[in-house]
Every structure is written in C-alpha cells, then in structure tokens.
Design a protein around this motif. Structure first.
Motif, PDB file in Angstrom:
ATOM      1  N   ALA A  79       0.952  -1.409   0.012  1.00  0.00           N
ATOM      2  CA  ALA A  79      -0.048  -0.086  -0.216  1.00  0.00           C
ATOM      3  C   ALA A  79       0.833   1.352  -0.120  1.00  0.00           C
ATOM      4  O   ALA A  79       0.353   2.250   0.406  1.00  0.00           O
ATOM      5  N   ILE A  80       2.050   1.106  -0.479  1.00  0.00           N
ATOM      6  CA  ILE A  80       3.108   2.172  -0.509  1.00  0.00           C
ATOM      7  C   ILE A  80       3.051   2.839   0.993  1.00  0.00           C
ATOM      8  O   ILE A  80       3.129   3.896   1.043  1.00  0.00           O
ATOM      9  N   ASN A  81       2.954   1.998   2.141  1.00  0.00           N
ATOM     10  CA  ASN A  81       3.079   2.330   3.441  1.00  0.00           C
ATOM     11  C   ASN A  81       1.999   3.376   3.936  1.00  0.00           C
ATOM     12  O   ASN A  81       2.321   4.196   4.806  1.00  0.00           O
ATOM     13  N   ALA A  82       0.958   3.280   3.146  1.00  0.00           N
ATOM     14  CA  ALA A  82      -0.202   4.434   3.756  1.00  0.00           C
ATOM     15  C   ALA A  82      -0.408   4.195   5.364  1.00  0.00           C
ATOM     16  O   ALA A  82      -0.378   3.076   5.877  1.00  0.00           O
ATOM     17  N   LEU A  83      -0.512   5.172   5.867  1.00  0.00           N
ATOM     18  CA  LEU A  83      -0.834   5.399   7.335  1.00  0.00           C
ATOM     19  C   LEU A  83      -2.446   4.847   7.624  1.00  0.00           C
ATOM     20  O   LEU A  83      -3.205   5.331   7.187  1.00  0.00           O
ATOM     21  N   THR A  84      -2.385   3.869   8.650  1.00  0.00           N
ATOM     22  CA  THR A  84      -3.673   3.576   9.313  1.00  0.00           C
ATOM     23  C   THR A  84      -3.698   4.326  10.608  1.00  0.00           C
ATOM     24  O   THR A  84      -2.716   4.650  11.107  1.00  0.00           O
ATOM     25  N   LEU A  85      -4.937   4.460  11.200  1.00  0.00           N
ATOM     26  CA  LEU A  85      -5.222   4.810  12.527  1.00  0.00           C
ATOM     27  C   LEU A  85      -4.204   3.959  13.354  1.00  0.00           C
ATOM     28  O   LEU A  85      -3.612   4.835  14.390  1.00  0.00           O
TER      29      LEU A  85
ATOM     30  N   GLY B 239       9.929  -1.476   1.256  1.00  0.00           N
ATOM     31  CA  GLY B 239       9.903  -1.711  -0.253  1.00  0.00           C
ATOM     32  C   GLY B 239      10.522  -0.774  -0.853  1.00  0.00           C
ATOM     33  O   GLY B 239      11.279   0.239  -0.413  1.00  0.00           O
ATOM     34  N   GLU B 240      10.107  -0.750  -2.174  1.00  0.00           N
ATOM     35  CA  GLU B 240      11.142   0.132  -3.252  1.00  0.00           C
ATOM     36  C   GLU B 240      10.310   1.279  -3.452  1.00  0.00           C
ATOM     37  O   GLU B 240      10.765   2.017  -4.397  1.00  0.00           O
ATOM     38  N   ARG B 241       8.886   1.479  -3.307  1.00  0.00           N
ATOM     39  CA  ARG B 241       8.093   2.364  -3.882  1.00  0.00           C
ATOM     40  C   ARG B 241       8.117   3.852  -3.271  1.00  0.00           C
ATOM     41  O   ARG B 241       7.783   4.784  -3.809  1.00  0.00           O
TER      42      ARG B 241
ATOM     43  N   GLY C  37      11.535   7.990  -3.117  1.00  0.00           N
ATOM     44  CA  GLY C  37      10.213   7.194  -3.794  1.00  0.00           C
ATOM     45  C   GLY C  37       9.139   8.402  -3.434  1.00  0.00           C
ATOM     46  O   GLY C  37       9.066   9.466  -3.175  1.00  0.00           O
ATOM     47  N   LEU C  38       7.822   7.750  -3.198  1.00  0.00           N
ATOM     48  CA  LEU C  38       6.397   8.356  -3.147  1.00  0.00           C
ATOM     49  C   LEU C  38       6.326   8.858  -1.725  1.00  0.00           C
ATOM     50  O   LEU C  38       6.365   8.049  -0.840  1.00  0.00           O
ATOM     51  N   VAL C  39       6.011  10.189  -1.734  1.00  0.00           N
ATOM     52  CA  VAL C  39       5.773  11.008  -0.329  1.00  0.00           C
ATOM     53  C   VAL C  39       4.592  12.011  -0.686  1.00  0.00           C
ATOM     54  O   VAL C  39       4.757  12.750  -1.052  1.00  0.00           O
ATOM     55  N   MET C  40       3.276  11.341  -0.024  1.00  0.00           N
ATOM     56  CA  MET C  40       2.047  11.996  -0.602  1.00  0.00           C
ATOM     57  C   MET C  40       1.221  12.170   0.714  1.00  0.00           C
ATOM     58  O   MET C  40       1.278  11.395   1.744  1.00  0.00           O
TER      59      MET C  40
ATOM     60  N   THR D 219      16.015  12.132  -2.592  1.00  0.00           N
ATOM     61  CA  THR D 219      17.041  11.275  -3.440  1.00  0.00           C
ATOM     62  C   THR D 219      16.490  11.556  -5.054  1.00  0.00           C
ATOM     63  O   THR D 219      15.520  12.320  -5.488  1.00  0.00           O
ATOM     64  N   GLU D 220      16.929  11.128  -6.195  1.00  0.00           N
ATOM     65  CA  GLU D 220      16.732  10.999  -7.328  1.00  0.00           C
ATOM     66  C   GLU D 220      15.380  10.514  -7.718  1.00  0.00           C
ATOM     67  O   GLU D 220      14.837  10.698  -8.730  1.00  0.00           O
ATOM     68  N   LYS D 221      14.803   9.634  -6.636  1.00  0.00           N
ATOM     69  CA  LYS D 221      13.705   9.060  -7.049  1.00  0.00           C
ATOM     70  C   LYS D 221      12.454   9.662  -6.216  1.00  0.00           C
ATOM     71  O   LYS D 221      11.188   9.176  -6.289  1.00  0.00           O
ATOM     72  N   THR D 222      12.820  10.691  -5.323  1.00  0.00           N
ATOM     73  CA  THR D 222      11.811  11.371  -4.723  1.00  0.00           C
ATOM     74  C   THR D 222      10.678  11.857  -5.529  1.00  0.00           C
ATOM     75  O   THR D 222      10.952  12.494  -6.618  1.00  0.00           O
ATOM     76  N   LYS D 223       9.381  11.501  -5.010  1.00  0.00           N
ATOM     77  CA  LYS D 223       8.268  12.072  -5.806  1.00  0.00           C
ATOM     78  C   LYS D 223       7.169  12.746  -4.574  1.00  0.00           C
ATOM     79  O   LYS D 223       6.539  11.735  -3.946  1.00  0.00           O
ATOM     80  N   ILE D 224       7.190  13.901  -4.222  1.00  0.00           N
ATOM     81  CA  ILE D 224       6.425  14.515  -3.211  1.00  0.00           C
ATOM     82  C   ILE D 224       5.308  15.094  -3.914  1.00  0.00           C
ATOM     83  O   ILE D 224       5.217  16.084  -4.795  1.00  0.00           O
TER      84      ILE D 224
END
Length: 357
Positions: free
Chosen positions: A28-34, A62-64, A113-116, A132-137
């Motif tokens: 789940a790309i480490n989505a936060l639960t309660l 993970g890598e995402r 990676g992904l930071v949303m 990093t070079e892979k960061t997507k905020i």
C-alpha cells in the motif's frame, strides 16, 4: 509446520544510537492507518525519553516510497457509513505532526520514492529531511475533494514566492530538487548512498546535536540541478499570487505557454470547492503564527470535508472505481458560493487537538 511470521505494519526498534521507525505496508506504499499513527506517536514519546537514543530515523519498507498518505479507503467507507474515523484519525494524526515539529532530538526522514499527503506530515516537519533522485512529493488532495492537510498549509506557505500555492492547488509532483527549493526538504542524497549514511547516523554520538547530525548528512549530500517548478518561478508567482481562484484561472488563460496551459488544465479537473477552500487556507496560513494554528484551521475544515459529497465522490473516482471521472457538486468554480466555503471555517474542534507541550 510453523506459520510464517507476520511483521507489524509499523516496525519500531533501536539500532545502536538510533530509534528507527519503519512504515511497513509496502503493498500500500506504506499508507498510514489509525493504528500505525497511534504506534508512531507512542514510539516518538518513548524515544524522546530514552537517553540511549540520539537520533530518530523514519523510513518506508519496499522500493516504492516512504508513505503514500493516509488509508483513504478506510476513510471513504467510514464517510459513506456516517462513521467518525475521519474525526478520530485526523485529530490523532495532527497531534503527531505537531509532536514531530517540536521534537527534542534530531529527526531524520528518508523521503525516497513516493511521499504524499500524510507522508508529508511525518517527513516535512522533521528537522532533517532527505530526498533522492527517486523522490516524488505531492499533496494532491484537491483531486479527491479535500485539501493539503497534516500541516501542509503551513509548509506550502513557507515556500518561496507562490511555489506553495502552485503545488497546493495543482497537486503536482515535486522532485527532490523542487522539494529543497520549496523548503520541504533539506538535503539531496543519492539513493545508493543511503545505506552508508544510515550506518553513520546509527553510530551518532550520545546526545548528538542537530548540527552534528547535519554534518553527518552533509558528507553524503550533493547539490541537485534546479527542478522544473523552480525554473518556472516567475510564471508561478505571476499567476498564483492572485487571491481568488477565478483570478488565478484568468491569469493562466492569458499565458499561452505550455507550462501555464498544463497548470490550467490540471486546475479544471479538481474539485471547485476544494480549490476555493485550499486557497483560503493557504492565505490564512501565510499570516499564521505557528504550525499548530494551521493544524486547527485544517482540522475544522476536515470535519466538513468528511461530511461532504465531494470527498466521497473524489475517492470513489480516484481509488475505488478508478474511472477518473468525478462529478463534483458544485460542478464549476462560479457555483461555489461564499456560503459553501464558509462551512469549512466554522469555529469548532480546536479543543479536541491537545498538542504536546
């Protein structure tokens, strides 16, 4: 035969001098639960009190990516059923965001990676933020009938010029360079260098200061090339410096450049109500005295979001049915009246946010 060991969604452990918090929902790309939010906050409190912990490391499995945000599917179902998950989740998340901002020890967030959304909340308020070079905020909440929260309005309005207004309204992605320019991050470190940097951080001396940790990170950092948004700073400032969505749209319509027309196209598919609410929150945040003040404004607005049509419809179109065809109500910017916007700014909820300290 023994059953396989299942790791928890949040891994909290000590590694030498470091208190490590790893988000562990890679699918789940480490989505936060309660539950993850509560455990994260408990870990922060415990590490702050532990004299053997010199630095906090926050990373994603993970890598995402570090974190794709909150558990939006759970919020969607609760909103449809008239539940209170939004009220509870956002209250506890915002309190945690305030704790991170005021944290007494160096707090290093590895924003690979992904930071949303909620991922920005656990990283952007930290004292040492690595991209990093892979960061997507991104804070793409206007695309689901919401707005940039988790203190996002505070962060966005501290960016130079109108860069924050641009990212907040369009939900566009920042790369690592633009994140540093927008003051969402501090250092650019190539992802291949992270294992060595991580090892150096876990070996930080007892009671390491922010400056000492900064020096460790600097040894592995490189200067990034300018990001795409930074290169369009003048255009962004000219269009997004207006104080109404109508005026921003008009400014973009009068700019025939590819960049302006792409931004205009993006705005036209967002929730009209969210656009107006977001711009008002951003303009209020510009004059706010603290992150906590912004979190109060965001919480009040979030309570209305959770009861709104656009939030359920936006999540349905983006995440549930994935048809990418939300039917917003109201459907146009012109139809969003001041009375509709005012519902998001009712004086409520502040007494529910018991900030640390």
């Amino acid at each position: 035969m023994n059953a396989p060991v299942t790791e928890p969604d949040l891994i909290v452990r000590r590694e030498s001098a470091a208190g490590v918090i790893r988000l562990n929902r890679p699918k789940a790309i480490n989505a936060l639960t309660l539950e993850m939010t509560r455990e994260f906050d408990r870990a922060l409190i415990a590490f702050a009190a532990d004299p053997q912990i010199s630095v906090i490391l926050v990373e994603g499995a993970g890598e995402r990516g570090l974190c794709a945000g909150g558990d939006i599917v759970g919020l969607y179902h609760s909103a449809r059923e008239g539940g209170d998950l939004g009220k509870v989740f956002w209250r506890e998340e915002y309190i945690m965001n305030a704790r991170i901002a005021a944290y007494p020890k160096p707090y290093v967030a590895f924003m690979d990676g992904l930071v949303m959304g909620g991922g920005v909340g656990i990283a952007g308020h930290g004292s040492h933020r690595i991209v990093t070079e892979k960061t997507k905020i991104a804070m793409p909440e206007v695309g689901i009938g919401f707005f940039p929260d988790v203190g996002g309005t505070w962060l966005l309005t501290r960016a130079p010029g109108e860069i924050g207004t641009y990212f907040g309204l369009t939900g566009e992605i920042m790369n690592g360079a633009d994140a540093i320019h927008a003051k969402f991050a501090d250092n650019f470190v190539p992802s291949v260098a992270w294992p060595d940097l991580r090892e150096a951080l876990t070996a930080a001396p007892a009671g390491a200061s922010a400056a000492q940790v900064r020096d460790i990170i600097a040894r592995f950092s490189l200067p990034p090339d300018p990001g795409p948004a930074q290169q369009h700073q003048a255009q962004i400032d000219a269009a997004f410096g207006k104080d109404s969505i109508d005026d921003i749209v008009a400014a973009l319509e009068h700019d025939s450049s590819e960049f302006a027309q792409a931004a205009l196209k993006t705005l036209r598919i967002k929730s009209p109500t969210s656009l107006k609410v977001t711009l008002k929150l951003l303009r209020m945040a510009r004059h706010a005295a603290s992150l906590q003040e912004c979190l109060v404004h965001e919480y009040r607005a979030a309570l209305e979001v959770f009861a709104s049509y656009d939030f359920v419809e936006g999540v349905r179109a983006a995440v549930i049915d994935k048809d990418r065809q939300p039917k917003w109500r109201p459907a146009t910017i012109a139809e969003v009246t001041p009375d509709i916007v005012a519902r998001y700014f009712v004086d409520r909820g502040a007494d529910e946010l018991k900030f640390p300290g």
